[in-house]
Motif scaffolding. Structure first.
Motif, PDB file in Angstrom:
ATOM      1  N   LEU A 217      45.610  26.364  40.967  1.00  0.00           N
ATOM      2  CA  LEU A 217      46.569  26.463  41.971  1.00  0.00           C
ATOM      3  C   LEU A 217      46.233  25.537  43.114  1.00  0.00           C
ATOM      4  CD1 LEU A 217      47.218  30.203  42.656  1.00  0.00           C
ATOM      5  CD2 LEU A 217      48.626  28.515  41.585  1.00  0.00           C
ATOM      6  N   ILE A 218      44.956  25.260  43.421  1.00  0.00           N
ATOM      7  CA  ILE A 218      44.250  24.386  44.248  1.00  0.00           C
ATOM      8  C   ILE A 218      44.538  22.981  44.079  1.00  0.00           C
ATOM      9  CG2 ILE A 218      42.365  23.825  45.458  1.00  0.00           C
ATOM     10  CD1 ILE A 218      41.378  26.853  45.523  1.00  0.00           C
ATOM     11  N   GLU A 219      44.215  22.868  42.781  1.00  0.00           N
ATOM     12  CA  GLU A 219      44.372  21.441  42.164  1.00  0.00           C
ATOM     13  C   GLU A 219      45.685  20.945  42.196  1.00  0.00           C
ATOM     14  OE1 GLU A 219      42.720  21.551  38.308  1.00  0.00           O
ATOM     15  OE2 GLU A 219      40.785  21.900  38.804  1.00  0.00           O
ATOM     16  N   ALA A 220      46.958  21.944  42.018  1.00  0.00           N
ATOM     17  CA  ALA A 220      48.120  21.351  42.055  1.00  0.00           C
ATOM     18  C   ALA A 220      48.731  20.999  43.746  1.00  0.00           C
ATOM     19  CB  ALA A 220      49.345  22.706  41.840  1.00  0.00           C
ATOM     20  N   VAL A 221      47.875  21.274  44.354  1.00  0.00           N
ATOM     21  CA  VAL A 221      48.054  20.930  45.835  1.00  0.00           C
ATOM     22  C   VAL A 221      47.189  19.955  46.332  1.00  0.00           C
ATOM     23  CG1 VAL A 221      49.388  21.784  48.113  1.00  0.00           C
ATOM     24  CG2 VAL A 221      49.265  23.062  46.122  1.00  0.00           C
ATOM     25  N   PRO A 222      46.955  18.942  46.193  1.00  0.00           N
ATOM     26  CA  PRO A 222      45.854  17.974  46.530  1.00  0.00           C
ATOM     27  C   PRO A 222      46.124  17.855  48.070  1.00  0.00           C
ATOM     28  CG  PRO A 222      47.465  16.689  45.589  1.00  0.00           C
ATOM     29  CD  PRO A 222      47.791  18.117  45.090  1.00  0.00           C
ATOM     30  N   GLU A 223      47.038  17.987  48.740  1.00  0.00           N
ATOM     31  CA  GLU A 223      47.215  17.863  50.177  1.00  0.00           C
ATOM     32  C   GLU A 223      46.369  18.769  51.021  1.00  0.00           C
ATOM     33  OE1 GLU A 223      50.580  16.080  48.016  1.00  0.00           O
ATOM     34  OE2 GLU A 223      49.694  18.005  47.975  1.00  0.00           O
ATOM     35  N   LEU A 224      46.137  19.824  50.373  1.00  0.00           N
ATOM     36  CA  LEU A 224      45.359  20.817  50.930  1.00  0.00           C
ATOM     37  C   LEU A 224      44.215  20.245  51.680  1.00  0.00           C
ATOM     38  CD1 LEU A 224      45.251  23.914  48.516  1.00  0.00           C
ATOM     39  CD2 LEU A 224      46.890  23.450  50.637  1.00  0.00           C
ATOM     40  N   LYS A 225      43.606  19.339  51.029  1.00  0.00           N
ATOM     41  CA  LYS A 225      42.175  18.688  51.334  1.00  0.00           C
ATOM     42  C   LYS A 225      42.382  18.047  52.804  1.00  0.00           C
ATOM     43  CE  LYS A 225      40.812  17.834  46.793  1.00  0.00           C
ATOM     44  NZ  LYS A 225      40.313  16.538  45.704  1.00  0.00           N
ATOM     45  N   LYS A 226      43.574  17.757  53.018  1.00  0.00           N
ATOM     46  CA  LYS A 226      43.821  17.105  54.536  1.00  0.00           C
ATOM     47  C   LYS A 226      43.759  18.050  55.456  1.00  0.00           C
ATOM     48  CE  LYS A 226      46.734  13.623  52.379  1.00  0.00           C
ATOM     49  NZ  LYS A 226      48.019  12.905  52.243  1.00  0.00           N
ATOM     50  N   VAL A 227      44.025  19.239  55.303  1.00  0.00           N
ATOM     51  CA  VAL A 227      44.201  20.490  56.302  1.00  0.00           C
ATOM     52  C   VAL A 227      43.056  21.438  56.396  1.00  0.00           C
ATOM     53  CG1 VAL A 227      46.731  20.134  56.449  1.00  0.00           C
ATOM     54  CG2 VAL A 227      45.764  21.847  54.839  1.00  0.00           C
ATOM     55  N   ALA A 228      42.273  21.487  55.338  1.00  0.00           N
ATOM     56  CA  ALA A 228      41.076  22.571  55.334  1.00  0.00           C
ATOM     57  C   ALA A 228      40.077  22.254  54.215  1.00  0.00           C
ATOM     58  CB  ALA A 228      41.712  23.861  55.331  1.00  0.00           C
ATOM     59  N   ASN A 229      38.980  22.777  54.450  1.00  0.00           N
ATOM     60  CA  ASN A 229      38.025  22.568  53.436  1.00  0.00           C
ATOM     61  C   ASN A 229      38.170  23.948  52.611  1.00  0.00           C
ATOM     62  OD1 ASN A 229      36.438  20.272  54.170  1.00  0.00           O
ATOM     63  ND2 ASN A 229      35.829  21.534  56.001  1.00  0.00           N
ATOM     64  N   VAL A 230      38.710  23.964  51.440  1.00  0.00           N
ATOM     65  CA  VAL A 230      39.298  25.196  50.782  1.00  0.00           C
ATOM     66  C   VAL A 230      38.198  25.597  49.631  1.00  0.00           C
ATOM     67  CG1 VAL A 230      41.132  25.925  49.268  1.00  0.00           C
ATOM     68  CG2 VAL A 230      41.585  24.583  51.386  1.00  0.00           C
ATOM     69  N   LYS A 231      38.038  26.696  49.433  1.00  0.00           N
ATOM     70  CA  LYS A 231      37.471  27.494  48.366  1.00  0.00           C
ATOM     71  C   LYS A 231      38.082  28.352  47.870  1.00  0.00           C
ATOM     72  CE  LYS A 231      32.755  26.793  50.204  1.00  0.00           C
ATOM     73  NZ  LYS A 231      31.432  27.638  50.779  1.00  0.00           N
ATOM     74  N   GLY A 232      38.052  28.594  46.351  1.00  0.00           N
ATOM     75  CA  GLY A 232      39.015  29.590  45.998  1.00  0.00           C
ATOM     76  C   GLY A 232      38.307  30.593  45.088  1.00  0.00           C
ATOM     77  N   GLU A 233      38.804  31.875  45.108  1.00  0.00           N
ATOM     78  CA  GLU A 233      38.148  32.965  44.520  1.00  0.00           C
ATOM     79  C   GLU A 233      38.999  33.887  43.708  1.00  0.00           C
ATOM     80  OE1 GLU A 233      35.575  37.027  45.784  1.00  0.00           O
ATOM     81  OE2 GLU A 233      35.115  34.905  46.874  1.00  0.00           O
ATOM     82  N   GLN A 234      39.034  34.150  42.575  1.00  0.00           N
ATOM     83  CA  GLN A 234      39.696  34.997  41.826  1.00  0.00           C
ATOM     84  C   GLN A 234      39.187  36.423  41.919  1.00  0.00           C
ATOM     85  OE1 GLN A 234      42.423  33.115  39.719  1.00  0.00           O
ATOM     86  NE2 GLN A 234      43.368  35.081  39.958  1.00  0.00           N
TER      87      GLN A 234
END
Length: 358
Positions: free
Chosen positions: A65-82
């Motif tokens: 899900l995160i990889e599908a939205v590379p623009e996230l890197k421009k607005v936050a440092n994102v970590k994912g957890e299932q």
């Protein structure tokens, strides 16, 4: 948003304190946002790109899900957890307790500025309200989903996720309680409902209105949340392994007390009656509710209508019957508040005060 603007935002937030600690942006000026994935349509897949019904929910993991939205890197440092991977109609009290405890753990960390929760749309409104009452921080918590699976033409999941992460990292979202963000719209977790089975604009707060909109990569708020929530709420689930059984009985023409009696016999500690109109009780149902209350079962009168205030002592003498009126909470949200209320008290007057507070 440019790095310079993020840096200014970080400076403005440096002094912003929450009950969970200081909000602190990373060295690059971006907020730290954790995405907790729970499944749902946003993680769903269909047989073809035109499959928008009959798809399989909860198939795509959080990293994809995160990889599908590379623009996230421009607005936050994102970590994912299932956290879990389910269709949201399968959400249970146990899931809620696990999720709320994990949210509180994360928000207590200084290097977490906000939380995004990906979720199936069918019960988003319930999870949002549960967290609105049990999260112990003023840091932003944003719940997001999608009405189309990830494989569909014009899938709404990616832009919804981008907006949710942007919102969760914004200083403007601090202290506003749990938010639901889809379709460029921001709703309060207490008030929002799913209002259409399939359209992208399904999440609405019909009478009270949106809190705001997502536009130009930032939130624009136009309304405030006035009921107590999150850090101000009195409910503590940190030591709970289960919640009291509370069930909903639906009002309709020619109804009877069969389902009510079965639920009470099965151990219900509380019953929410989704009455017609202003929470009206039929002649067939009222005696069963009275008997249940005498047995110690908490009774809340709500309405199946979906909007408006259920007036205390309106369609029933709540004072005499020792019932509770749901105020403006719909039946499914009244159930959540009653469950949490019963972890503290069984006194109907005290519970009524909670319904006017939250």
């Amino acid at each position: 948003m440019k790095t310079t603007a993020r840096t200014l935002m970080a400076a403005g937030m440096a002094a912003a304190m929450t009950l969970s600690g200081t909000m602190a942006f990373a060295a690059d000026g971006l907020p730290n946002v954790t995405i907790l994935a729970t499944g749902g349509t946003i993680a769903g897949t269909g047989a073809t790109s035109t499959t928008t019904v009959g798809y399989t929910a909860a198939k795509v993991g959080v990293e994809k899900l995160i990889e599908a939205v590379p623009e996230l890197k421009k607005v936050a440092n994102v970590k994912g957890e299932q956290v879990f991977q389910i269709a949201s109609e399968n959400m249970t009290n146990d899931h809620w307790l696990k999720l709320a405890k994990r949210v509180n753990e994360l928000l207590a960390q200084k290097d977490v500025d906000g939380i995004v929760i990906t979720h199936g749309t069918d019960t988003i409104e319930e999870t949002a309200y549960f967290l609105n009452l049990t999260v112990k921080s003023t840091k932003p918590v944003v719940i997001v989903g999608a009405m189309r699976p990830s494989t569909a033409i014009s899938a709404d999941g990616p832009v919804n996720l981008y907006n949710a992460v942007t919102l969760a990292g914004s200083k403007d979202a601090v202290g506003k309680g749990v938010l639901v963000a889809l379709n460029d719209q921001i709703n309060a977790g207490r008030d929002v409902s799913k209002t259409n089975t399939s359209t992208a604009d399904t999440f609405r707060t019909p009478e009270l209105g949106f809190l705001g909109y997502m536009q130009d990569n930032r939130p624009h708020f136009y309304r405030q949340v006035v009921r107590k929530h999150t850090a101000e709420a009195e409910f503590d689930i940190s030591g709970l392994d289960s919640l009291p059984q509370v069930d909903i009985v639906y009002g309709y023409a020619n109804n009877n007390r069969t389902a009510l009696d079965a639920l009470v016999k099965a151990g219900a500690k509380g019953i929410v009656h989704a009455g017609v109109g202003n929470g009206s009780l039929s002649n067939a149902m009222k005696p069963g509710l009275i008997e249940a209350r005498k047995q110690g079962v908490a009774i809340v009168r709500s309405s199946r209508v979906g909007n408006g205030i259920v007036a205390r002592n309106g369609e029933a003498n709540d004072d005499e019957l020792d019932f509770v009126a749901s105020d403006s909470l719909n039946p499914q949200k009244a159930r959540i508040l009653l469950m949490l209320a019963l972890t503290k008290t069984t006194d109907a007057k005290a519970i009524q005060k909670m319904f006017y507070t939250y």
